[in-house]
Design a protein around this motif. Structure first.
Motif, PDB file in Angstrom:
ATOM      1  N   ASP A 127       0.848  -1.183   0.000  1.00  0.00           N
ATOM      2  CA  ASP A 127       0.000   0.000   0.000  1.00  0.00           C
ATOM      3  C   ASP A 127       0.883   1.231   0.000  1.00  0.00           C
ATOM      4  O   ASP A 127       2.101   1.150  -0.199  1.00  0.00           O
ATOM      5  CB  ASP A 127      -0.974  -0.010   1.185  1.00  0.00           C
ATOM      6  N   VAL A 128       0.274   2.388   0.224  1.00  0.00           N
ATOM      7  CA  VAL A 128       1.027   3.633   0.079  1.00  0.00           C
ATOM      8  C   VAL A 128       2.164   3.724   1.086  1.00  0.00           C
ATOM      9  O   VAL A 128       3.190   4.364   0.826  1.00  0.00           O
ATOM     10  CB  VAL A 128       0.064   4.843   0.186  1.00  0.00           C
ATOM     11  N   SER A 129       2.034   3.059   2.223  1.00  0.00           N
ATOM     12  CA  SER A 129       3.111   3.094   3.220  1.00  0.00           C
ATOM     13  C   SER A 129       4.349   2.340   2.742  1.00  0.00           C
ATOM     14  O   SER A 129       5.448   2.561   3.257  1.00  0.00           O
ATOM     15  CB  SER A 129       2.625   2.517   4.555  1.00  0.00           C
TER      16      SER A 129
ATOM     17  N   VAL B 250       7.730   3.827  -1.187  1.00  0.00           N
ATOM     18  CA  VAL B 250       9.128   4.189  -1.431  1.00  0.00           C
ATOM     19  C   VAL B 250       9.978   2.942  -1.619  1.00  0.00           C
ATOM     20  O   VAL B 250      10.812   2.864  -2.539  1.00  0.00           O
ATOM     21  CB  VAL B 250       9.668   5.058  -0.284  1.00  0.00           C
ATOM     22  N   ASP B 251       9.787   1.940  -0.786  1.00  0.00           N
ATOM     23  CA  ASP B 251      10.569   0.708  -0.902  1.00  0.00           C
ATOM     24  C   ASP B 251      10.230  -0.059  -2.181  1.00  0.00           C
ATOM     25  O   ASP B 251      11.118  -0.637  -2.828  1.00  0.00           O
ATOM     26  CB  ASP B 251      10.323  -0.190   0.304  1.00  0.00           C
TER      27      ASP B 251
ATOM     28  N   ALA C 106       4.933  10.142   0.785  1.00  0.00           N
ATOM     29  CA  ALA C 106       5.517   9.002   0.079  1.00  0.00           C
ATOM     30  C   ALA C 106       5.427   9.186  -1.430  1.00  0.00           C
ATOM     31  O   ALA C 106       6.363   8.863  -2.170  1.00  0.00           O
ATOM     32  CB  ALA C 106       4.830   7.710   0.509  1.00  0.00           C
ATOM     33  N   VAL C 107       4.298   9.713  -1.898  1.00  0.00           N
ATOM     34  CA  VAL C 107       4.143   9.969  -3.335  1.00  0.00           C
ATOM     35  C   VAL C 107       5.181  10.982  -3.798  1.00  0.00           C
ATOM     36  O   VAL C 107       5.845  10.791  -4.829  1.00  0.00           O
ATOM     37  CB  VAL C 107       2.723  10.468  -3.639  1.00  0.00           C
ATOM     38  N   ARG C 108       5.331  12.060  -3.052  1.00  0.00           N
ATOM     39  CA  ARG C 108       6.313  13.078  -3.433  1.00  0.00           C
ATOM     40  C   ARG C 108       7.718  12.485  -3.486  1.00  0.00           C
ATOM     41  O   ARG C 108       8.521  12.826  -4.358  1.00  0.00           O
ATOM     42  CB  ARG C 108       6.273  14.224  -2.426  1.00  0.00           C
ATOM     43  N   ALA C 109       8.011  11.558  -2.567  1.00  0.00           N
ATOM     44  CA  ALA C 109       9.348  10.957  -2.519  1.00  0.00           C
ATOM     45  C   ALA C 109       9.658  10.129  -3.756  1.00  0.00           C
ATOM     46  O   ALA C 109      10.832  10.006  -4.138  1.00  0.00           O
ATOM     47  CB  ALA C 109       9.482  10.105  -1.256  1.00  0.00           C
ATOM     48  N   VAL C 110       8.632   9.538  -4.384  1.00  0.00           N
ATOM     49  CA  VAL C 110       8.895   8.686  -5.557  1.00  0.00           C
ATOM     50  C   VAL C 110       8.719   9.431  -6.875  1.00  0.00           C
ATOM     51  O   VAL C 110       9.122   8.917  -7.924  1.00  0.00           O
ATOM     52  CB  VAL C 110       8.010   7.418  -5.555  1.00  0.00           C
ATOM     53  N   LEU C 111       8.152  10.624  -6.837  1.00  0.00           N
ATOM     54  CA  LEU C 111       7.970  11.373  -8.081  1.00  0.00           C
ATOM     55  C   LEU C 111       9.286  12.009  -8.513  1.00  0.00           C
ATOM     56  O   LEU C 111       9.984  12.659  -7.721  1.00  0.00           O
ATOM     57  CB  LEU C 111       6.923  12.473  -7.900  1.00  0.00           C
ATOM     58  N   ARG C 112       9.614  11.856  -9.776  1.00  0.00           N
ATOM     59  CA  ARG C 112      10.760  12.554 -10.333  1.00  0.00           C
ATOM     60  C   ARG C 112      10.449  14.050 -10.433  1.00  0.00           C
ATOM     61  O   ARG C 112       9.287  14.459 -10.446  1.00  0.00           O
ATOM     62  CB  ARG C 112      11.080  11.999 -11.721  1.00  0.00           C
ATOM     63  N   ALA C 113      11.492  14.859 -10.528  1.00  0.00           N
ATOM     64  CA  ALA C 113      11.295  16.298 -10.704  1.00  0.00           C
ATOM     65  C   ALA C 113      10.462  16.547 -11.957  1.00  0.00           C
ATOM     66  O   ALA C 113      10.749  16.005 -13.024  1.00  0.00           O
ATOM     67  CB  ALA C 113      12.643  16.997 -10.812  1.00  0.00           C
TER      68      ALA C 113
END
Length: 242
Positions: free
Chosen positions: A81-83, A86-87, A118-125
């Motif tokens: 899930d969303v938690s 990142v992993d 978490a979404v922001r952490a996986v989004l590319r610039a």
């Protein structure tokens, strides 16, 4: 372009109007959180994008695999899930993340904020988030029209009413903007989704020739008109990562 099935569906047409400019072109790395059986993922894979679905249900992922094979496309399903995002996604990140109807059902009051972090952490610039949230004003009206006045009042006074349940949490337009801003994402546009669809009897659409197509056009016509946002069952926020 989105498939005819999505563009002719009053529940999804406004969302795909927002996504079409992003998904028509070069292949993207796409993550669909809570993508279930692949209704969106398989369509995106059919457009040539590299798509993975993150979903907690093994049954849904099995159905996704069958749907993808039947459509002749490749979609990578991962249980989580969303938690776990990142992993699961890893350091390479994604160009586009779909998060449709996910934050509503997270149990804790701060889980939605953590999910967007978490979404922001996986989004590319420069990557985009397609965020679909249930909208509170419309839910209050729907409960009142159904005669559930106590539920309507409770939802009116408590934005967290329903969190962690099947019905889920609801947001107002302002609350949704605050939620996204706190995650460090920029909102490019907000669309009203299902402003009328949930209020129209299904029998009318079945009996009146052309009614369904007219409803789709009406939904699309009001999607970007701010005065209809409070009427919408859902809000679609197209967000960009800095």
């Amino acid at each position: 372009m989105a498939s005819t099935a999505t563009r002719d569906n009053p529940r999804t047409a406004a969302v795909w109007d927002a996504l079409d400019p992003l998904v028509t072109g070069e292949p993207l790395d796409v993550v669909d959180i809570g993508g279930g059986t692949g209704g969106s993922a398989v369509r995106l894979a059919g457009l040539g994008h590299r798509v993975r679905v993150v979903d907690p249900s093994p049954d849904a992922l099995a159905a996704l695999d069958r749907r993808a094979r039947e459509a002749g496309v490749a979609v990578h399903g991962q249980q989580g899930d969303v938690s776990d995002l990142v992993d699961l996604v890893g350091p390479d990140g994604a160009d586009l993340v779909l998060c449709h109807g996910v934050l509503e059902v997270l149990p804790g009051p701060d889980d939605a904020s953590r999910g967007l972090d978490a979404v922001r952490a996986v989004l590319r610039a420069g990557g985009h988030l397609s965020l679909l949230l249930a909208q509170r004003h419309a839910a209050v009206v729907a409960r009142a029209m159904a005669g559930h006045f106590a539920d309507a009042r409770r939802l009116l006074d408590d934005p967290g009413a329903g969190a962690g349940t099947r019905t889920g949490r609801r947001w107002t337009h302002a609350e949704a903007l605050d939620l996204v801003a706190a995650a460090g994402l920029d909102v490019e546009e907000v669309r009203a989704v299902r402003a009328f669809t949930d209020l129209v009897p299904g029998s009318l659409l079945d009996q009146e020739s052309g009614a369904a197509a007219s409803l789709v056009e009406l939904e699309r016509a009001v999607a970007l008109r701010p005065e209809y946002v409070p009427l919408a069952a859902q809000l679609h926020l197209l967000c960009r990562s800095a």
